[in-house]
Design an enzyme around this catalytic site. Structure first.
Site, PDB file in Angstrom:
ATOM      1  N   ARG A 117       0.863  -1.185   0.000  1.00 43.64           N
ATOM      2  CA  ARG A 117       0.000   0.000   0.000  1.00 43.64           C
ATOM      3  C   ARG A 117       0.890   1.222   0.000  1.00 43.64           C
ATOM      4  NH1 ARG A 117      -5.202  -0.424   3.374  1.00 43.64           N
ATOM      5  NH2 ARG A 117      -6.476   1.142   2.353  1.00 43.64           N
TER       6      ARG A 117
ATOM      7  N   HIS B  93      -5.452 -11.912   8.427  1.00 41.01           N
ATOM      8  CA  HIS B  93      -4.130 -11.384   8.782  1.00 41.01           C
ATOM      9  C   HIS B  93      -4.186  -9.862   8.622  1.00 41.01           C
ATOM     10  CE1 HIS B  93       0.108 -10.639   9.127  1.00 41.01           C
ATOM     11  NE2 HIS B  93       0.100 -10.047   7.945  1.00 41.01           N
TER      12      HIS B  93
ATOM     13  N   ASP C 121       1.506 -14.288  13.131  1.00 40.70           N
ATOM     14  CA  ASP C 121       0.647 -13.805  14.219  1.00 40.70           C
ATOM     15  C   ASP C 121       0.609 -14.844  15.342  1.00 40.70           C
ATOM     16  OD1 ASP C 121      -0.276 -11.546  12.523  1.00 40.70           O
ATOM     17  OD2 ASP C 121      -1.031 -13.206  11.342  1.00 40.70           O
TER      18      ASP C 121
END
Ligand code: NAI
Length: 328
Positions: free
Chosen positions: A92, A187, A159
Site C-alpha cells: 500500500r 491477517h 501472528d
C-alpha cells in the site's frame, strides 16, 4: 538421495526472501535429507538484483540445493512446482485506497493463480504471504479451478508465533510450554489471537492471565506488532515473516506436533460459523500432508464477537474483489 522438491518463490529479490530463500536452501523447511530446486519469480526490473541473490545462494554451497532458476514469466517459473510460496505483492502506498490495493494485487494473484493451475505439479501446495494475504489467496485459488481448494493457504503463522511469544513472556515461561493458541480471522489488525484454549506448562492460560491484560495489552500488541516493528526498525518484519513461512510450509508438508495445533488460514468449510469459501485463520492440525480444522472447541461470547468482526472484514474484501471481477 531423494529427488528434489521444486519450490517456487515469488518476490524473490525482496526483503522477506533475502531470509526465506536461504532457510529453504539450508533444509529448514523440508528437512535435512530433502534436496530442493528453487524457482524464483520477480518482476523484470528486479531480475538483476535477484541475480545477486542467486550469486549469494551459490556462495553458500548448500548441499541440499539442487538447482536455481529465475525468471519474470510465471508460466515458466511455476512449471512442475510442488510448493509455491507467493511472497511478492504490491504494498500500500500513500494515498492508495483499499480498493486500489485489492485491484493492484488482483493484477498479480489472478495471473499467478492461472499459471499455477496450468503449469504446477499435480500435488502443488500454495502458501500466500504477500498482503492482503487472505484475499490474495482467495484470488489465486479462485483462478485455479483445477487445483483443489484446500491446496491454497494464507499465512497467519507469524501472528501465531507472536502470540505464543507474548504469552510466554507474560507468564515467565518458555515458548515450548505454550500450546493450543489460535489465531482466527484475517491477517490484519482485526485478527483474533485466542488464548481461551491455550495451556502454559499444562495449566489453562485463562487461569494465568486476566481479561484486562488480554483486552488492553495482549490483543492490541499482537494485532499491532507489524506496525511496532516498522516504527522501530524503519522497515517491515522480514526475518520473522520468512521464519513463519518456513514454519507453515514445514508443518503442512511434514505434519504438526502430536500435542499441539497451529494457526493456518485455509478455505472455510463453515466451521465455527465462519462463512464458507473465505480464506480465514483457524486452529489446524496436519497429518499425511493434509490439514484439518480442529473441531469441537467452545467459543465464548467474547471470542464470538472478535471472530465475527474479523471474518466480516474478509467477507467485505471478498465482495470488493468480486465487484472488481477478480473472482466469480
Ligand atoms: P519487498 O517490497 O521487500 O519485496 C516484494 C518483492 O516482490 C519485490 O522485490 C517486488 O519486485 C516483488 N514483486 C512485486 N510484484 C511481483 C510479481 N508480480 N511477481 C513477482 N514478484 C513481484 O516486500 P517484503 O518485505 O519482502 O514483503 C512481501 C510481502 O509480504 C508484502 O506484501 C508484505 O506486506 C507481506 N508480509 C506478510 C506477512 C504475513 O504475516 N502474512 C508479514 C510481513 C510481510
Amino acid at each position: 538421495m531423494k529427488s528434489p522438491v521444486r519450490v517456487a518463490v515469488t518476490g524473490a529479490a525482496g526483503q522477506i526472501c533475502y531470509s526465506l530463500l536461504f532457510r529453504i536452501a539450508s533444509g529448514s523447511m523440508l528437512g535435512p535429507d530433502q534436496p530442493v530446486e528453487l524457482r524464483l519469480l520477480e518482476i523484470t526490473p528486479a531480475l538483476k538484483a535477484l541475480e545477486g541473490v542467486v550469486m549469494e545462494l551459490d556462495d553458500c554451497a548448500f548441499p541440499l540445493l539442487a538447482g536455481v532458476q529465475i525468471g519474470d514469466d510465471a508460466n515458466q517459473v511455476f512449471d512442475g512446482v510442488n510448493l509455491a510460496c507467493l511472497v511478492g505483492a504490491r504494498p500500500r502506498t500513500k494515498g492508495m485506497e483499499r480498493g486500489d490495493l485489492l485491484e493492484a494485487n488482483g493484477a498479480i494473484f489472478k495471473p499467478q493463480g492461472r499459471a499455477l493451475n496450468d503449469h504446477a505439479a499435480d500435488d502443488v501446495r500454495v502458501l500466500i504471504t504477500g498482503n492482503p494475504a487472505n484475499t490474495n489467496a482467495l484470488i489465486a485459488m479462485s483462478n485455479a479451478p483445477d487445483i483443489p481448494r484446500e491446496r491454497f493457504n494464507a499465512l497467519t503463522r507469524l501472528d501465531h508465533n507472536r502470540a505464543v511469544a507474548q504469552l510466554a513472556a507474560k507468564t515467565g515461561s518458555s515458548v515450548n510450554d505454550v500450546k493450543h493458541l489460535s489465531i482466527w480471522g484475517n491477517h490484519s489488525a482485526t485478527q483474533y489471537p485466542d488464548v481461551f484454549h491455550a495451556t502454559v506448562g499444562g495449566r489453562p492460560a485463562p487461569e494465568l492471565v486476566d481479561q484486562a491484560w488480554l483486552e488492553s495489552d495482549f490483543l492490541p500488541r499482537v494485532q499491532q506488532r507489524g506496525a511496532a516493528i516498522i516504527e522501530a526498525r524503519g522497515a517491515s518484519s522480514a526475518a520473522s515473516a520468512a521464519n513463519a513461512t518456513v514454519d507453515h510450509m514445514r508443518d503442512w508438508v511434514l505434519g504438526t506436533a502430536e500435542d499441539d495445533w497451529v494457526s493456518m488460514s485455509v478455505p472455510s468449510d463453515g466451521s465455527y460459523g465462519v462463512p464458507e469459501g473465505i480464506i480465514s485463520s483457524f486452529p489446524c492440525t496436519v497429518s499425511g500432508g493434509a490439514y484439518s480444522i480442529v473441531q469441537g472447541l467452545d467459543v465464548n461470547d467474547f471470542s464470538r464477537g472478535k471472530i465475527d468482526a474479523s471474518t466480516a472484514e474478509l467477507v467485505e474484501e471478498r465482495e470488493a474483489v468480486r465487484s472488481l471481477g477478480l473472482i466469480d
